[in-house]
Motif scaffolding. Structure first.
Motif, mmCIF file in Angstrom:
data_model
loop_
_atom_site.group_PDB
_atom_site.id
_atom_site.type_symbol
_atom_site.label_atom_id
_atom_site.label_comp_id
_atom_site.label_asym_id
_atom_site.label_seq_id
_atom_site.Cartn_x
_atom_site.Cartn_y
_atom_site.Cartn_z
ATOM 1 N N PRO A 13 0.807 -1.223 0.000
ATOM 2 C CA PRO A 13 0.000 0.000 0.000
ATOM 3 C C PRO A 13 0.839 1.272 0.000
ATOM 4 O O PRO A 13 0.423 2.292 -0.558
ATOM 5 C CB PRO A 13 -0.830 -0.126 1.279
ATOM 6 C CG PRO A 13 -0.069 -1.065 2.144
ATOM 7 C CD PRO A 13 0.612 -2.021 1.219
ATOM 8 N N ASN A 14 2.012 1.231 0.624
ATOM 9 C CA ASN A 14 2.855 2.423 0.639
ATOM 10 C C ASN A 14 3.337 2.777 -0.765
ATOM 11 O O ASN A 14 3.351 3.937 -1.174
ATOM 12 C CB ASN A 14 4.068 2.199 1.554
ATOM 13 C CG ASN A 14 4.144 3.233 2.656
ATOM 14 O OD1 ASN A 14 3.122 3.557 3.252
ATOM 15 N ND2 ASN A 14 5.314 3.754 2.923
ATOM 16 N N LEU A 15 3.751 1.749 -1.509
ATOM 17 C CA LEU A 15 4.188 1.966 -2.890
ATOM 18 C C LEU A 15 3.012 2.446 -3.733
ATOM 19 O O LEU A 15 3.175 3.292 -4.621
ATOM 20 C CB LEU A 15 4.765 0.668 -3.459
ATOM 21 C CG LEU A 15 5.539 0.779 -4.775
ATOM 22 C CD1 LEU A 15 6.774 1.651 -4.597
ATOM 23 C CD2 LEU A 15 5.932 -0.603 -5.284
ATOM 24 N N GLY A 20 11.646 6.870 4.453
ATOM 25 C CA GLY A 20 12.399 5.968 3.580
ATOM 26 C C GLY A 20 11.567 5.535 2.388
ATOM 27 O O GLY A 20 10.343 5.739 2.354
ATOM 28 N N PHE A 21 12.215 4.957 1.406
ATOM 29 C CA PHE A 21 11.506 4.435 0.251
ATOM 30 C C PHE A 21 10.841 3.109 0.612
ATOM 31 O O PHE A 21 11.337 2.375 1.486
ATOM 32 C CB PHE A 21 12.470 4.223 -0.917
ATOM 33 C CG PHE A 21 12.952 5.490 -1.549
ATOM 34 C CD1 PHE A 21 12.155 6.185 -2.452
ATOM 35 C CD2 PHE A 21 14.198 6.009 -1.233
ATOM 36 C CE1 PHE A 21 12.583 7.366 -3.028
ATOM 37 C CE2 PHE A 21 14.639 7.194 -1.803
ATOM 38 C CZ PHE A 21 13.832 7.873 -2.700
ATOM 39 N N PRO A 22 9.724 2.783 -0.011
ATOM 40 C CA PRO A 22 9.097 1.472 0.237
ATOM 41 C C PRO A 22 10.103 0.348 -0.005
ATOM 42 O O PRO A 22 10.817 0.336 -1.001
ATOM 43 C CB PRO A 22 7.962 1.431 -0.791
ATOM 44 C CG PRO A 22 7.636 2.872 -1.049
ATOM 45 C CD PRO A 22 8.955 3.589 -0.980
ATOM 46 N N SER A 23 10.155 -0.585 0.920
ATOM 47 C CA SER A 23 11.126 -1.682 0.819
ATOM 48 C C SER A 23 10.598 -2.888 1.583
ATOM 49 O O SER A 23 9.520 -2.843 2.172
ATOM 50 C CB SER A 23 12.494 -1.246 1.384
ATOM 51 O OG SER A 23 12.375 -0.900 2.751
ATOM 52 N N GLY A 24 11.394 -3.972 1.582
ATOM 53 C CA GLY A 24 11.003 -5.177 2.290
ATOM 54 C C GLY A 24 10.433 -6.227 1.362
ATOM 55 O O GLY A 24 10.618 -6.178 0.144
ATOM 56 N N VAL A 43 9.074 -5.740 -2.306
ATOM 57 C CA VAL A 43 8.053 -4.706 -2.486
ATOM 58 C C VAL A 43 8.264 -3.980 -3.808
ATOM 59 O O VAL A 43 7.347 -3.822 -4.613
ATOM 60 C CB VAL A 43 8.085 -3.712 -1.308
ATOM 61 C CG1 VAL A 43 7.281 -2.460 -1.644
ATOM 62 C CG2 VAL A 43 7.549 -4.366 -0.047
ATOM 63 N N VAL A 44 9.484 -3.518 -4.045
ATOM 64 C CA VAL A 44 9.837 -2.914 -5.336
ATOM 65 C C VAL A 44 10.467 -4.010 -6.183
ATOM 66 O O VAL A 44 11.519 -4.549 -5.835
ATOM 67 C CB VAL A 44 10.817 -1.739 -5.165
ATOM 68 C CG1 VAL A 44 11.169 -1.139 -6.516
ATOM 69 C CG2 VAL A 44 10.214 -0.671 -4.249
ATOM 70 N N PRO A 93 7.452 4.700 5.655
ATOM 71 C CA PRO A 93 7.220 3.252 5.810
ATOM 72 C C PRO A 93 6.380 2.889 7.022
ATOM 73 O O PRO A 93 5.609 1.928 6.978
ATOM 74 C CB PRO A 93 8.641 2.688 5.928
ATOM 75 C CG PRO A 93 9.504 3.682 5.218
ATOM 76 C CD PRO A 93 8.888 5.016 5.517
ATOM 77 N N LYS A 94 6.508 3.637 8.105
ATOM 78 C CA LYS A 94 5.730 3.320 9.300
ATOM 79 C C LYS A 94 4.238 3.490 9.030
ATOM 80 O O LYS A 94 3.411 2.704 9.496
ATOM 81 C CB LYS A 94 6.170 4.209 10.467
ATOM 82 C CG LYS A 94 5.612 3.767 11.827
ATOM 83 C CD LYS A 94 6.204 4.563 12.963
ATOM 84 C CE LYS A 94 7.675 4.245 13.188
ATOM 85 N NZ LYS A 94 7.854 2.880 13.757
#
Length: 461
Positions: A54-56, A236-240, A248-249, A349-350
């Motif tokens: 959802p963040n991306l 931060g950029f969307p990650s994980g 995610v990316v 990200p949070k």
């Protein structure tokens, strides 16, 4: 005059603000934030149910909104949120063993197809699209896309917490219909908050729940777990990793079988963009037909761009049409502000982790309403365009495709390739309808209207 220069106005109460005008920047910022709230709930929910981040999605919704405005030369005010048109196809892809890369690869191709259709419409006019996809066909395809999702609710979300799902669904229904003005337009967002708080209270009062998880395992667990929220960074950029292990990316992966599953969603996006342009034209009193192809193509380009990086597909949003109808402010400057706010939220990200922690039961309650609404939009298209089901061209020509799409009928072509569900249903709807619709007997003389957006004059403000 520069495309990024707006005429400053101070309108009298009730006076409209045109797309090329703006209020003072302070008021414009407030309107932009209101547009973010309006699109927020659905833009976050649909990536969740598709298994994407959802963040991306929120970050690319901002980027893609700017892209849309630029391509349309700031003539068509619109926010591009996450599209629901591919949710059924995504569920089918995952059922057949596809992962998130397969999902975004298939949707990326659909975006490119939509872009090419937009280019075609721009140079040849919208008449060709209306001839191939008359209201009878468009309504049937949208209907089968929505109702095909029923097993997703029944088998994945609802069993995770049936009582939370039921109460969340009841709240969303009441909020969407009974709440006044703007509050009814953000019913999805309010239902998300309501279900979240209800799940937290249930954990405190009743303790953990023993139920199936989204992964299909039966465990005893908290309804609300913020372990991922505590670990997430503020900036931060969307990650994980996504639930299926894909980053995610990520880059897309392409499969013909999966591509054919998502292509019917293009028909829904054509209807959505066509309806949006016509609704805005009606509200502003401007002739926006010359920008119809640009709008369709821009949405296709935006969908392809977002999918190339693992983001969600995009579309114009009825929620934001509602905001414009309520405020009579059509300034594209407000949409640039909304896009900037969305990009900033996407870089937190949070914030995304909080949304990703939404309990499955809450999603069950929201999706059982949303998926039904998607299907019923197909019926809305039929009603608004006066499709006559006393005519056997419409009744018989559409029947087989709808049942094949909703029921998941499979046509095995080779050992390695088959058509099923939405893909097969859409093909049957289009082929059978045009097979018997000789001389245009199944079409109507009613002009294509706002298929997927609420008519402004029918909204209660």
């Amino acid at each position: 005059m520069s495309m990024f220069k707006w005429d400053l106005v101070d309108p009298a109460p009730g006076e409209a603000v045109a797309p090329h005008q703006r209020l003072a920047w302070g008021k414009t910022a407030g309107l932009g934030a209101q547009h973010v709230v309006a699109m927020f709930g659905a833009t976050f929910v649909f990536p969740l149910v598709m298994g994407l981040d959802p963040n991306l999605a929120i970050m690319f919704s901002g980027i893609c909104t700017i892209l849309f405005l630029v391509v349309c030369n700031n003539k068509v005010p619109s926010y591009l949120g996450t599209s629901a048109s591919f949710v059924g196809a995504v569920a089918a892809i995952r059922t057949q063993g596809g992962d998130s890369a397969d999902v975004t690869g298939a949707i990326m191709v659909a975006g490119v197809v939509l872009l090419l259709i937009g280019v075609l419409v721009h140079f040849s006019g919208a008449g060709l699209i209306h001839k191939i996809l008359p209201p009878a066909v468009t309504g049937a395809v949208v209907m089968l896309i929505g109702f095909n999702l029923a097993p997703v609710v029944a088998n994945i979300y609802w069993p995770q917490d049936q009582w939370i799902a039921l109460l969340t669904a009841a709240f969303m229904v009441c909020a969407a219909v009974l709440f006044p003005g703007f509050w009814s337009r953000i019913a999805v967002f309010l239902a998300l908050i309501f279900g979240y708080l209800l799940s937290w209270i249930a954990d405190a009062v009743f303790g953990q729940i023993t139920a199936v998880t989204g992964a299909g395992d039966v465990t005893t667990h908290d309804r609300v777990s913020w372990a991922g929220v505590k670990a997430a960074d503020w900036i931060g950029f969307p990650s994980g990793k996504l639930a299926d292990g894909v980053s995610v990316v990520h880059g897309p992966s392409f499969s013909l079988t999966f591509i054919l599953l998502v292509l019917p969603g293009v028909i829904a996006l054509i209807a959505e963009n066509t309806g949006h342009v016509k609704a805005v034209a009606e509200m502003t009193g401007e002739n926006l037909d010359p920008y119809m192809g640009r709008a369709i193509g821009a949405d296709g380009l935006a969908t392809a761009l977002a999918s190339a990086f693992g983001g969600s597909p995009t579309t114009t949003y009825a929620e934001n049409i509602g905001v414009m109808g309520a405020t009579r402010v059509y300034s594209t400057a407000a949409y640039y502000v909304a896009a900037a706010v969305a990009i900033l939220l996407g870089l937190c990200p949070k914030f995304g982790a909080i949304v990703s922690a939404t309990p499955g039961g809450v999603l069950g309650g929201i999706t059982v309403v949303l998926y039904g609404m998607i299907g019923l939009i197909g019926a809305k298209i039929w009603v608004e365009n006066r499709v006559d089901f006393g005519n056997p061209v419409n009744l018989v020509g559409l029947a087989a495709g709808i049942i094949a799409g909703i029921g998941g009928v499979t046509l095995k072509i080779t050992d390695d390739f088959s058509l099923s569900g939405i893909a097969l249903g859409t093909i049957l709807v289009i082929v059978f309808f045009h097979l018997v619709n000789r001389g245009g007997r199944g079409t109507t003389v009613i002009a294509v209207d706002d298929h997927t957006q609420p008519r402004p004059q029918q909204r209660k403000h």
